[in-house]
Design an enzyme around this catalytic site. Structure first.
Site, PDB file in Angstrom:
ATOM      1  N   GLU A   1      28.503   7.443  -6.213  1.00  0.00           N
ATOM      2  CA  GLU A   1      28.521   6.354  -7.181  1.00  0.00           C
ATOM      3  C   GLU A   1      27.878   6.950  -8.427  1.00  0.00           C
ATOM      4  O   GLU A   1      26.705   7.352  -8.400  1.00  0.00           O
ATOM      5  CB  GLU A   1      27.714   5.176  -6.622  1.00  0.00           C
TER       6      GLU A   1
ATOM      7  N   ASP B   1      18.943  -3.646 -12.000  1.00  0.00           N
ATOM      8  CA  ASP B   1      18.227  -2.413 -11.697  1.00  0.00           C
ATOM      9  C   ASP B   1      16.729  -2.509 -11.921  1.00  0.00           C
ATOM     10  O   ASP B   1      16.263  -3.094 -12.897  1.00  0.00           O
ATOM     11  CB  ASP B   1      18.792  -1.252 -12.533  1.00  0.00           C
TER      12      ASP B   1
END
Lengths: 393, 290
Positions: B68, B79
């Site tokens: 990824e 995040d």
């Protein structure tokens, strides 16, 4: 035309929506259901109305700014949200959402704040309802709005400094959302403006529209001529949405939202998302925003922490494209001049945010001559005194 | 590279194989080999655009099945601090969408492994959904993961992915109720990204307690591959995820090693060791898993 509610996908035309991490989606739907039920519940309204009257001090007065009217040649009135408890319109939203958090059984509340007014209003509602409260605030804003940091702490709220990005409102919203992704099962996020993923822009508008609804009743009751122009500052846009919404699509009233022109639109240092931004997704919602060619969010700039934001509520984006509201901007310097002008001419120290609205009226006084103009005086300026004093040192 | 190019299928196949099919084949191959798919995440362009591909090569040599690759974004709501910092560093180093996709091209060419591009919604919209997916397909990537794209908003993205032969990934979280879960699997993602922890990306001390139940809830409704990500920090965590899912994504623990390393060579060495440990932990036989 204006919409009673956004569509089933949380959209105002092409704007709005729900661009949120999957972890939050169930909470957003839970919130939509909870608010829909509460908002059609007479008991909820009765409790909210009672608190707005006895705790917040509503209705806020409408005041004729006589000396400024003479000076500018405009029939100028202020809707006095600065007189609401805690000193700004933000309390309308936090008392409503605090009640909602209680109703949903969430013991903890988080919020973001820029100028600190929403943080103080959230801390106040949480103290009132006995909820645990933590507020995210950018480092830079903690510095320039120190008074409000102390107020939140005195109210029993923990203020969490945000160091990412520029340390301003955008970063505080992002950090609050990250907290919510982790804490969503026990925590309600009281967002401070008509921004964020659906249902937030709708909930905050519904809780703020009391400003315009009061004005619709007060002016005829007091024998005041109906407003021809209503002017409000726009950062995320909650005070403006609150006063505009009941008048939008009315036809008779010209609505003007004033964004932060900062150091000038050409400088790139401003908060004019509607003025010179472009459509994109920020904080979970499709709206006008400041971004670069690659879709990276740009930092906003404003002397006013509450307008220092690179996005704007999606319903404002819709109002802009539907030509229901005209969006303009004034510079930092013009806002500062208006700040002093209001203080010395009317005996009211306004929030720097609200000073932007006056600055536009000053700039356009010739066009507005003889017309009845209402300025939404969204907050008082005590919080800004230190910052303004420092600028003149 | 010691391993033979993993894609030496019959040439008529490889010419027509789409990214979507490539990813599905990855899971089919892993299943027949008796292991879970290991997909490390790393932000593109670290420590520099030039050195970035070498880190992916090191991970491929250590046993990663694919990657990824993150396009750095200024406001990544899903995040935690480590991947945020990686994004900030990459943006400061000038890693634009196009440069990130140049890194992807190089990773695909040098490792022969399938790559999923990770992004947020706004960079996709800014380019135009069709234009973005077309550019991603041209980079040789096989799929796309959009961190702030729930199934509710995914239709135009899924259409563009289909037009360009790319696999679109959709998420299921521990908070996702059964109705939403049905909707996600009915949207035919290339795999289900099962969010193991309620929270943003970042390392955790303890293994997720959500994995088994989440895997069962998804498995009872669909045959789609299930890949666990978020909070999977150690070989021990990866082993648990591998024993219930079909794949494992390890992000922050990989990114942190890169941020902490003093050079690309040091980072490559650290990743090589770490990914080999993850590989061993995820070589759980299919029989043992079921």
């Amino acid at each position: 035309m204006k919409l009673e509610r956004p569509d089933a996908r949380g959209r105002y035309g092409t704007f709005g929506g729900m661009y949120a991490p999957e972890t939050l989606m169930p909470a957003l739907f839970e919130l939509e259901t909870a608010f829909t039920e509460a908002w059609s519940d007479d008991d909820f309204h009765a409790e909210l109305d009672h608190l707005l009257r006895t705790f917040v001090g509503r209705p806020t007065p409408v005041f004729r700014a006589a000396r400024l009217s003479d000076r500018l040649g405009v029939d100028l009135w202020f809707k006095r949200e600065d007189l609401a408890h805690t000193g700004a319109h933000k309390i309308n939203n936090t008392v409503g959402q605090g009640l909602l958090a209680k109703r949903m059984g969430k013991p903890r509340v988080i919020a973001e704040t820029g100028a600190g007014q929403h943080g103080v209003a959230t801390a106040t509602a949480c103290a009132l309802f006995g909820l645990e409260c933590e507020v995210y605030m950018g480092e830079k804003d903690i510095e320039r709005q120190a008074l409000n940091v102390y107020r939140m702490q005195m109210l029993g709220t923990k203020v969490i400094p945000v160091t990412s990005g520029a340390g301003t409102l955008k970063d505080a919203v992002s950090e609050a959302m990250r907290d919510w992704v982790s804490s969503v099962e026990t925590t309600h996020y009281i967002i401070g403006s008509v921004v964020g993923p659906h249902p937030f822009p709708w909930i905050v508008r519904e809780l703020q529209k009391v400003i315009g609804e009061e004005l619709q009743q007060q002016m005829p009751a007091d024998g005041i001529p109906a407003p021809e122009v209503i002017v409000a500052s726009v950062g995320g846009g909650s005070n403006a949405m609150g006063i505009f919404y009941p008048y939008a699509a009315d036809g008779g009233v010209e609505l003007v939202g004033v964004e932060a022109g900062g150091l000038g639109l050409a400088s790139g240092k401003h908060g004019a998302s509607l003025g010179v931004g472009s459509p994109g997704v920020i904080h979970g919602s499709m709206t006008y925003m400041l971004q670069d060619d690659f879709g990276q969010v740009l930092e906003a700039h404003s002397v006013s922490a509450g307008l220092d934001y690179p996005g704007v509520g999606p319903e404002h984006a819709y109002f802009k494209d539907e030509d229901l509201v005209r969006y303009e901007s004034v510079s930092d310097d013009e806002a500062m001049e208006a700040f002093h002008l209001m203080a010395q001419t009317e005996g009211i120290i306004p929030a720097l945010e609200s000073a932007h609205a006056l600055a536009w009226i000053v700039n356009e006084a010739d066009q507005l001559r003889g017309r009845t103009v209402v300025l939404n005086l969204s907050g008082r300026g005590d919080k800004d005194v230190q910052q303004v004093a420092a600028l003149y040192d | 590279m010691t391993e033979p190019a993993p894609t030496e299928p019959d040439p008529t196949d490889s010419r027509t194989e789409t990214g979507h099919e490539r990813i599905r084949r990855l899971f089919a191959d892993a299943e027949s080999d008796g292991r879970a798919v290991l997909l490390p995440y790393l932000t593109a362009g670290l420590p520099s655009v030039e050195e970035s591909p070498s880190l992916f090569s090191a991970m491929a040599d250590a046993g990663a099945d694919g990657f990824e690759v993150g396009i750095p974004y200024a406001d990544p709501l899903m995040d935690g601090p480590v991947i945020m910092e990686a994004g900030e560093r990459a943006l400061e180093a000038g890693v634009t969408v196009d440069r990130a996709l140049d890194v992807v091209r190089s990773v695909v060419d040098t490792t022969g492994k399938p790559v999923l591009v990770m992004t947020y919604v706004n960079p996709v919209l800014r380019r135009g959904i069709g234009g973005f997916f077309s550019r991603v397909a041209a980079s040789g990537a096989s799929g796309v993961i959009v961190a702030d794209l729930p199934a509710d908003e995914a239709a135009p993205f899924a259409r563009a992915a289909g037009e360009h032969g790319l696999g679109l990934v959709l998420f299921v979280a521990p908070t996702t109720d059964d109705d939403r879960l049905e909707h996600v699997v009915a949207s035919d993602p290339v795999f289900v990204y099962a969010i193991a922890e309620i929270g943003v990306t970042g390392e955790r001390d303890d293994a997720s307690v959500n994995i088994e139940a989440l895997a069962e809830r998804i498995r009872s409704r669909s045959d789609l591959p299930i890949v666990f990500g978020v909070g999977i920090s150690t070989p021990g965590h990866a082993s648990i995820a591998a024993s219930h899912g079909d794949g494992v994504i390890v992000g922050t623990a990989v990114v942190r090693r890169v941020l902490e390393a003093d050079s690309a060579v040091e980072a490559a060495n650290d990743l090589s060791t770490f990914v080999a440990e993850l590989r061993a932990a995820t070589d759980v036989s299919r029989v043992a898993r079921r």
